[in-house]
Design an enzyme around this catalytic site. Structure first.
Site, mmCIF file in Angstrom:
data_model
loop_
_atom_site.group_PDB
_atom_site.id
_atom_site.type_symbol
_atom_site.label_atom_id
_atom_site.label_comp_id
_atom_site.label_asym_id
_atom_site.label_seq_id
_atom_site.Cartn_x
_atom_site.Cartn_y
_atom_site.Cartn_z
ATOM 1 N N ASP A 104 0.823 -1.208 0.000
ATOM 2 C CA ASP A 104 0.000 0.000 0.000
ATOM 3 C C ASP A 104 0.856 1.257 0.000
ATOM 4 O O ASP A 104 1.548 1.550 0.973
ATOM 5 C CB ASP A 104 -0.908 -0.010 1.235
ATOM 6 C CG ASP A 104 -1.887 1.151 1.261
ATOM 7 O OD1 ASP A 104 -2.141 1.735 0.189
ATOM 8 O OD2 ASP A 104 -2.404 1.475 2.349
ATOM 9 N N ASP A 160 -1.944 6.209 -6.142
ATOM 10 C CA ASP A 160 -2.278 5.233 -5.110
ATOM 11 C C ASP A 160 -2.361 3.836 -5.718
ATOM 12 O O ASP A 160 -3.123 3.607 -6.655
ATOM 13 C CB ASP A 160 -3.610 5.612 -4.472
ATOM 14 C CG ASP A 160 -4.018 4.676 -3.350
ATOM 15 O OD1 ASP A 160 -3.120 4.086 -2.715
ATOM 16 O OD2 ASP A 160 -5.230 4.526 -3.107
#
Length: 416
Positions: free
Chosen positions: A93, A298
């Site tokens: 992440d 992201d």
């Protein structure tokens, strides 16, 4: 237990100067399940919605409906922890920084497919004392006795995890790295089902990249519907781009407040599609001091989200370009009906104009086929813009955190 929200300390590099980096592979969440394209899209959209529920809210949920896979990310990486080593999958992440895995004894843990790490069985684990000067701002405790442990409660947009900080040996491929600070979680929400924890790749001091002392990494995401291939992730000095087509831009300076301080903000100035310059004022993507606005890249968001002012202009341009297909309702806001066996028409590249370089997306990176529908693979956003991983497919992207640079080059990722 109060919430850990401030992480401001700096860590000394943990890896020797001989560390040249390592390569591992990323697997898309849900790729082990037999799903058709429509089901893959539906699950991705559902994950995105869960991920961004209260993503930027100061009042964050710590409950979640029952789910069969994580809502916290799109890609999993495999790593090992401890001595003897326990191998497990974790969410990779770029939007957070803590490294953590579930630990015994579990108080409230979600189901995981691999053995839960037991620190009492490892010879290389060390607890972080709460009176340790370098970790003092991390510890969730008013008790500064030498015997107390450094506790944490880490809250995400739609999930949470809590436990104590330890240091341990981690193994990535064939590379062993000692003294990595990580969260040994004994309680977590179910938002991470399908993994055994998370590896933060963000800009904060607790992220894997920051702790390695070689703050650079790159990944190359294979085509979205190619569920048989893995996507390479390069960590450390081995992460590099070569060739005359490489372009680079500088990251925008982060706000100091959590969680924005760990995100990777990009200097987007405008968007065009072919020769059509979209009527989007540059201020549309300006980052505000309170964390609103801006655009982040992201890995955990599938489909790009643009603030409404920009998204409306993109949608208008697509409507102008696609004239011979009827519109239809679908999972996305703008879809067209395709006749059975029909290929969609060609569209010009969509160009993201960053301060310093342009990134060109072929129409396969911004349109998506869903059954007999052909859709714009983006959504509007009421708060900030997010450059998702569908738009990143077959682009090798390098995060050079030390030099505050993002570099990219078109690449056939399944051939790396």
């Amino acid at each position: 237990m109060s919430t850990l929200l401030i992480i401001l300390i700096l860590f000394a590099p943990l890896v020797s100067s001989t560390f040249i980096g390592t390569r591992t592979n990323l697997t898309r969440v849900g790729s082990d399940k037999q799903r058709n394209k429509t089901e893959l899209i539906q699950h991705a959209i559902a994950r995105d919605k869960r991920r961004h529920t209260n993503f930027y809210s100061s009042t964050r949920n710590i409950t979640s409906p029952v789910q069969e896979e994580t809502s916290m990310g799109e890609y999993l990486m495999t790593l090992s922890i401890g001595t003897p080593a326990i191998t497990y999958p974790a969410i990779a992440d770029t939007g957070s920084d803590l490294i953590w895995t579930q630990c015994q004894p579990c108080k409230s843990c979600f189901n995981q497919s691999t053995t839960i790490y037991d620190p009492s069985m490892s010879s290389t684990v060390n607890a972080v004392p709460c009176n340790s000067i370098e970790y003092l701002s991390l510890c969730n405790s008013n008790n500064l006795r030498p015997s107390c442990y450094c506790m944490y409660n880490y809250i995400y947009g739609s999930g949470w995890t809590s436990g104590k900080f330890d240091t341990e040996k981690f193994t990535f491929g064939h590379v062993e790295i000692t003294n990595i600070t990580f969260g040994c979680s004994t309680s977590s929400s179910i938002d991470f089902v399908g993994s055994s924890g998370l590896v933060g790749l963000g800009r904060g001091p607790l992220s894997l990249i920051s702790q390695l002392g070689r703050p650079k990494f790159s990944y190359c995401l294979t085509s979205y519907f190619d569920i048989t291939s893995t996507s390479p992730l390069f960590i450390g000095p081995i992460a590099a781009l070569n060739g005359k087509n490489v372009k680079s831009i500088s990251f925008v300076r982060n706000p100091k407040i959590v969680p924005y301080n760990t995100f990777y903000y990009l200097p987007l100035k405008g968007i065009s599609i072919g020769i059509i310059d979209l009527l989007i004022p540059p201020s549309t993507f300006a980052l505000n001091s309170d964390g609103s606005g801006g655009i982040i890249i992201d890995s955990g968001t599938t489909f790009t989200r643009l603030v409404e002012e920009a998204y409306i202009q993109v949608e208008k341009a697509i409507v102008l370009l696609v004239k011979d297909l009827p519109m239809a309702a679908g999972e996305f806001d703008l879809c067209y009906q395709l006749q059975a066996g029909m290929s969609p028409p060609s569209l010009p590249n969509m160009i993201f104009h960053f301060d310093g370089a342009d990134m060109e997306l072929t129409y396969d990176n911004y349109m998506i086929i869903d059954g007999n529908l052909w859709c714009l693979a983006m959504f509007g956003s009421s708060y900030t813009s997010i450059f998702g991983n569908y738009q990143q497919q077959n682009i090798h992207i390098l995060y050079d955190v030390a030099n505050n640079m993002l570099s990219f080059v078109p690449t056939q990722c399944n051939q790396l």
